[in-house]
Design a protein around this motif. Structure first.
Motif, PDB file in Angstrom:
ATOM      1  N   ALA A  41       8.903  11.096  -0.814  1.00 28.99           N
ATOM      2  CA  ALA A  41       8.118   9.877  -1.026  1.00 28.99           C
ATOM      3  C   ALA A  41       7.129  10.164  -2.149  1.00 28.99           C
ATOM      4  CB  ALA A  41       7.380   9.478   0.247  1.00 28.99           C
ATOM      5  N   VAL A  42       6.926   9.180  -2.999  1.00 29.08           N
ATOM      6  CA  VAL A  42       6.093   9.374  -4.186  1.00 29.08           C
ATOM      7  C   VAL A  42       4.961   8.348  -4.199  1.00 29.08           C
ATOM      8  CG1 VAL A  42       6.048   9.423  -6.707  1.00 29.08           C
ATOM      9  CG2 VAL A  42       8.084  10.234  -5.479  1.00 29.08           C
ATOM     10  N   LYS A  43       3.755   8.843  -4.392  1.00 31.40           N
ATOM     11  CA  LYS A  43       2.612   7.946  -4.528  1.00 31.40           C
ATOM     12  C   LYS A  43       2.664   7.284  -5.901  1.00 31.40           C
ATOM     13  CE  LYS A  43      -2.429   7.733  -4.375  1.00 31.40           C
ATOM     14  NZ  LYS A  43      -3.695   8.488  -4.190  1.00 31.40           N
ATOM     15  N   ARG A  44       2.330   5.994  -5.943  1.00 34.51           N
ATOM     16  CA  ARG A  44       2.364   5.298  -7.220  1.00 34.51           C
ATOM     17  C   ARG A  44       1.261   4.258  -7.277  1.00 34.51           C
ATOM     18  NH1 ARG A  44       7.614   1.535  -7.466  1.00 34.51           N
ATOM     19  NH2 ARG A  44       6.212   0.460  -8.887  1.00 34.51           N
ATOM     20  N   GLN A  45       0.890   3.932  -8.483  1.00 41.29           N
ATOM     21  CA  GLN A  45      -0.060   2.853  -8.697  1.00 41.29           C
ATOM     22  C   GLN A  45       0.685   1.527  -8.592  1.00 41.29           C
ATOM     23  OE1 GLN A  45      -3.423   3.022  -9.128  1.00 41.29           O
ATOM     24  NE2 GLN A  45      -3.210   5.226  -8.719  1.00 41.29           N
ATOM     25  N   PRO A  46       0.087   0.518  -7.980  1.00 42.29           N
ATOM     26  CA  PRO A  46       0.774  -0.774  -7.862  1.00 42.29           C
ATOM     27  C   PRO A  46       1.071  -1.353  -9.241  1.00 42.29           C
ATOM     28  CG  PRO A  46      -1.148  -0.675  -6.415  1.00 42.29           C
ATOM     29  CD  PRO A  46      -1.234   0.513  -7.317  1.00 42.29           C
ATOM     30  N   CYS A  47       2.311  -1.769  -9.442  1.00 44.77           N
ATOM     31  CA  CYS A  47       2.676  -2.451 -10.680  1.00 44.77           C
ATOM     32  C   CYS A  47       2.528  -3.956 -10.462  1.00 44.77           C
ATOM     33  CB  CYS A  47       4.106  -2.097 -11.086  1.00 44.77           C
ATOM     34  SG  CYS A  47       5.358  -2.632  -9.905  1.00 44.77           S
ATOM     35  N   LYS A  48       2.789  -4.727 -11.494  1.00 40.87           N
ATOM     36  CA  LYS A  48       2.641  -6.174 -11.387  1.00 40.87           C
ATOM     37  C   LYS A  48       3.558  -6.742 -10.307  1.00 40.87           C
ATOM     38  CE  LYS A  48       2.808 -10.460 -14.078  1.00 40.87           C
ATOM     39  NZ  LYS A  48       3.634 -11.178 -13.079  1.00 40.87           N
ATOM     40  N   ALA A  49       4.781  -6.229 -10.225  1.00 38.80           N
ATOM     41  CA  ALA A  49       5.724  -6.730  -9.218  1.00 38.80           C
ATOM     42  C   ALA A  49       5.209  -6.451  -7.808  1.00 38.80           C
ATOM     43  CB  ALA A  49       7.097  -6.096  -9.425  1.00 38.80           C
ATOM     44  N   ASP A  50       4.610  -5.262  -7.600  1.00 43.57           N
ATOM     45  CA  ASP A  50       4.040  -4.937  -6.298  1.00 43.57           C
ATOM     46  C   ASP A  50       2.906  -5.899  -5.954  1.00 43.57           C
ATOM     47  OD1 ASP A  50       5.716  -2.696  -5.969  1.00 43.57           O
ATOM     48  OD2 ASP A  50       4.322  -1.432  -7.102  1.00 43.57           O
ATOM     49  N   MET A  51       2.024  -6.128  -6.904  1.00 43.88           N
ATOM     50  CA  MET A  51       0.879  -6.991  -6.645  1.00 43.88           C
ATOM     51  C   MET A  51       1.306  -8.440  -6.434  1.00 43.88           C
ATOM     52  SD  MET A  51      -1.452  -4.820  -6.450  1.00 43.88           S
ATOM     53  CE  MET A  51      -2.708  -6.043  -6.062  1.00 43.88           C
ATOM     54  N   ASP A  52       2.348  -8.871  -7.145  1.00 43.43           N
ATOM     55  CA  ASP A  52       2.857 -10.234  -6.933  1.00 43.43           C
ATOM     56  C   ASP A  52       3.393 -10.386  -5.516  1.00 43.43           C
ATOM     57  OD1 ASP A  52       2.188 -10.996  -9.479  1.00 43.43           O
ATOM     58  OD2 ASP A  52       4.205 -10.763 -10.303  1.00 43.43           O
ATOM     59  N   ALA A  53       4.117  -9.356  -5.047  1.00 40.97           N
ATOM     60  CA  ALA A  53       4.666  -9.403  -3.690  1.00 40.97           C
ATOM     61  C   ALA A  53       3.543  -9.412  -2.653  1.00 40.97           C
ATOM     62  CB  ALA A  53       5.596  -8.219  -3.455  1.00 40.97           C
ATOM     63  N   LEU A  54       2.544  -8.566  -2.840  1.00 41.50           N
ATOM     64  CA  LEU A  54       1.426  -8.513  -1.904  1.00 41.50           C
ATOM     65  C   LEU A  54       0.631  -9.816  -1.923  1.00 41.50           C
ATOM     66  CD1 LEU A  54       0.221  -4.849  -2.540  1.00 41.50           C
ATOM     67  CD2 LEU A  54       1.426  -5.714  -0.519  1.00 41.50           C
ATOM     68  N   ARG A  55       0.529 -10.416  -3.099  1.00 42.62           N
ATOM     69  CA  ARG A  55      -0.183 -11.696  -3.192  1.00 42.62           C
ATOM     70  C   ARG A  55       0.536 -12.776  -2.395  1.00 42.62           C
ATOM     71  NH1 ARG A  55       1.025 -15.762  -6.263  1.00 42.62           N
ATOM     72  NH2 ARG A  55       2.343 -14.467  -7.626  1.00 42.62           N
ATOM     73  N   LEU A  56       1.868 -12.810  -2.497  1.00 39.53           N
ATOM     74  CA  LEU A  56       2.634 -13.800  -1.748  1.00 39.53           C
ATOM     75  C   LEU A  56       2.554 -13.564  -0.242  1.00 39.53           C
ATOM     76  CD1 LEU A  56       5.819 -14.124  -4.004  1.00 39.53           C
ATOM     77  CD2 LEU A  56       4.058 -15.862  -3.610  1.00 39.53           C
ATOM     78  N   MET A  57       2.342 -12.311   0.153  1.00 40.28           N
ATOM     79  CA  MET A  57       2.210 -12.000   1.574  1.00 40.28           C
ATOM     80  C   MET A  57       0.763 -12.104   2.058  1.00 40.28           C
ATOM     81  SD  MET A  57       4.786  -8.772   2.229  1.00 40.28           S
ATOM     82  CE  MET A  57       4.568  -7.901   0.660  1.00 40.28           C
ATOM     83  N   GLY A  58      -0.139 -12.518   1.183  1.00 37.37           N
ATOM     84  CA  GLY A  58      -1.555 -12.540   1.523  1.00 37.37           C
ATOM     85  C   GLY A  58      -1.887 -13.387   2.732  1.00 37.37           C
ATOM     86  N   ALA A  59      -1.126 -14.453   2.963  1.00 40.55           N
ATOM     87  CA  ALA A  59      -1.397 -15.348   4.090  1.00 40.55           C
ATOM     88  C   ALA A  59      -0.871 -14.795   5.414  1.00 40.55           C
ATOM     89  CB  ALA A  59      -0.777 -16.717   3.825  1.00 40.55           C
ATOM     90  N   VAL A  60      -0.078 -13.731   5.344  1.00 43.49           N
ATOM     91  CA  VAL A  60       0.508 -13.152   6.555  1.00 43.49           C
ATOM     92  C   VAL A  60      -0.416 -12.053   7.074  1.00 43.49           C
ATOM     93  CG1 VAL A  60       2.501 -11.979   7.555  1.00 43.49           C
ATOM     94  CG2 VAL A  60       2.825 -13.629   5.693  1.00 43.49           C
ATOM     95  N   VAL A  61      -0.897 -12.226   8.287  1.00 42.80           N
ATOM     96  CA  VAL A  61      -1.737 -11.203   8.904  1.00 42.80           C
ATOM     97  C   VAL A  61      -0.872 -10.232   9.700  1.00 42.80           C
ATOM     98  CG1 VAL A  61      -3.648 -10.769  10.491  1.00 42.80           C
ATOM     99  CG2 VAL A  61      -3.683 -12.794   9.025  1.00 42.80           C
ATOM    100  N   VAL A  62       0.009 -10.755  10.513  1.00 37.15           N
ATOM    101  CA  VAL A  62       0.933  -9.959  11.304  1.00 37.15           C
ATOM    102  C   VAL A  62       2.265 -10.682  11.340  1.00 37.15           C
ATOM    103  CG1 VAL A  62       1.483  -9.054  13.599  1.00 37.15           C
ATOM    104  CG2 VAL A  62      -0.863  -8.956  12.763  1.00 37.15           C
ATOM    105  N   GLY A  63       3.365  -9.985  11.057  1.00 39.43           N
ATOM    106  CA  GLY A  63       4.673 -10.623  11.159  1.00 39.43           C
ATOM    107  C   GLY A  63       5.716  -9.963  10.287  1.00 39.43           C
ATOM    108  N   ALA A  64       6.888 -10.544  10.293  1.00 44.11           N
ATOM    109  CA  ALA A  64       8.010 -10.040   9.510  1.00 44.11           C
ATOM    110  C   ALA A  64       8.779 -11.222   8.963  1.00 44.11           C
ATOM    111  CB  ALA A  64       8.925  -9.173  10.384  1.00 44.11           C
TER     112      ALA A  64
END
Length: 241
Positions: free
Chosen positions: A164-187
């Motif tokens: 496993a490799v540590k990495r800095q969030p790229c734009k794609a990572d941040m876009d995905a996290l932004r879209l999941m921002g409204a989700v507190v718990v779930g799948a």
């Protein structure tokens, strides 16, 4: 492919499936449905290294004997998100809250999303991440925080699967996290078009208890207060010497 609805427990916001926290259990049933859909088409295998059997047994014994270790140090709750494209590898993101734009840790794991789904099918997932003390320093534990280490040897349910490799969030990572921002718990899943991709993004987000054992050991444990999730998930970080 059409995924089964949760039956009133989901809302669609900005193209992402969001989950009503009052009805978490149904969202986890969705996760089970996603896994069932993945398994028939999954032809991935976990790599085992014969020469590392002795070391793997050590790892297995470590978290079999410490499924939820108790330390004298304090514990805190954080948000953990496991996400990845169906045909890609998994990322683990640890945040202070679901809307944080500065993750505590972002790791790219060695396993494809479909392989991790297979491991979760049994209801128990234990990931162990081991880093070695640098040969040039006998006091690395005191000089460098554990989660700042760049590369980890990864074990999944007792089997070595790579790194496993540590990495800095790229734009794609941040876009995905932004879209999941409204989700507190779930799948659920995010339509790839929302991320300029032809592949769907699968995610699992939950509250985790963060346990800091020492400068050389730390763990995260999925919180299931009502026992309705039906998934045991623990992630162990430790530094060998």
């Amino acid at each position: 492919m059409v995924y089964p609805p949760i039956g009133g427990a989901t809302k669609i916001a900005n193209g992402v499936t969001t989950v009503d926290c009052q009805k978490q259990v149904r969202s986890w049933r969705l996760l089970r449905s996603l896994i069932e859909l993945l398994i028939p088409t999954c032809k991935c295998t976990i790599i085992e290294q014969d020469q590392d059997i002795k070391q793997e047994n050590h790892i297995q014994n470590y978290y079999n004997n410490n499924p939820h270790p108790t330390f004298t140090s304090s514990t805190i709750n954080i948000i953990g998100t496991i996400f990845g494209y169906r045909r890609g590898k998994v990322r683990l993101c640890i945040q202070t809250n679901s809307n944080s734009t500065n993750p505590i840790l972002l790791l790219e794991l060695a396993v494809p999303t479909t392989t991790l789904a297979r491991e979760m099918q049994g209801g128990i997932l234990r990931i162990a991440l081991e880093c070695a003390t640098p040969a040039y320093s006998t006091n690395a534990g005191s000089n460098c925080s554990l989660l700042s280490m760049p590369v980890w040897t990864m074990y999944c349910n007792g089997r070595k699967v790579g790194y496993a490799v540590k990495r800095q969030p790229c734009k794609a990572d941040m876009d995905a996290l932004r879209l999941m921002g409204a989700v507190v718990v779930g799948a659920g899943t995010i339509n790839g078009k929302e991320l300029n991709s032809e592949d769907e993004l699968m995610y699992l987000r939950a509250n985790f208890e963060r346990v800091c054992g020492s400068a050389n050991s730390e763990s995260f444990h999925l919180i299931d207060p009502d026992g309705g999730i039906g998934q045991e998930l623990s992630i162990f970080f430790f530094r060998s010497r």
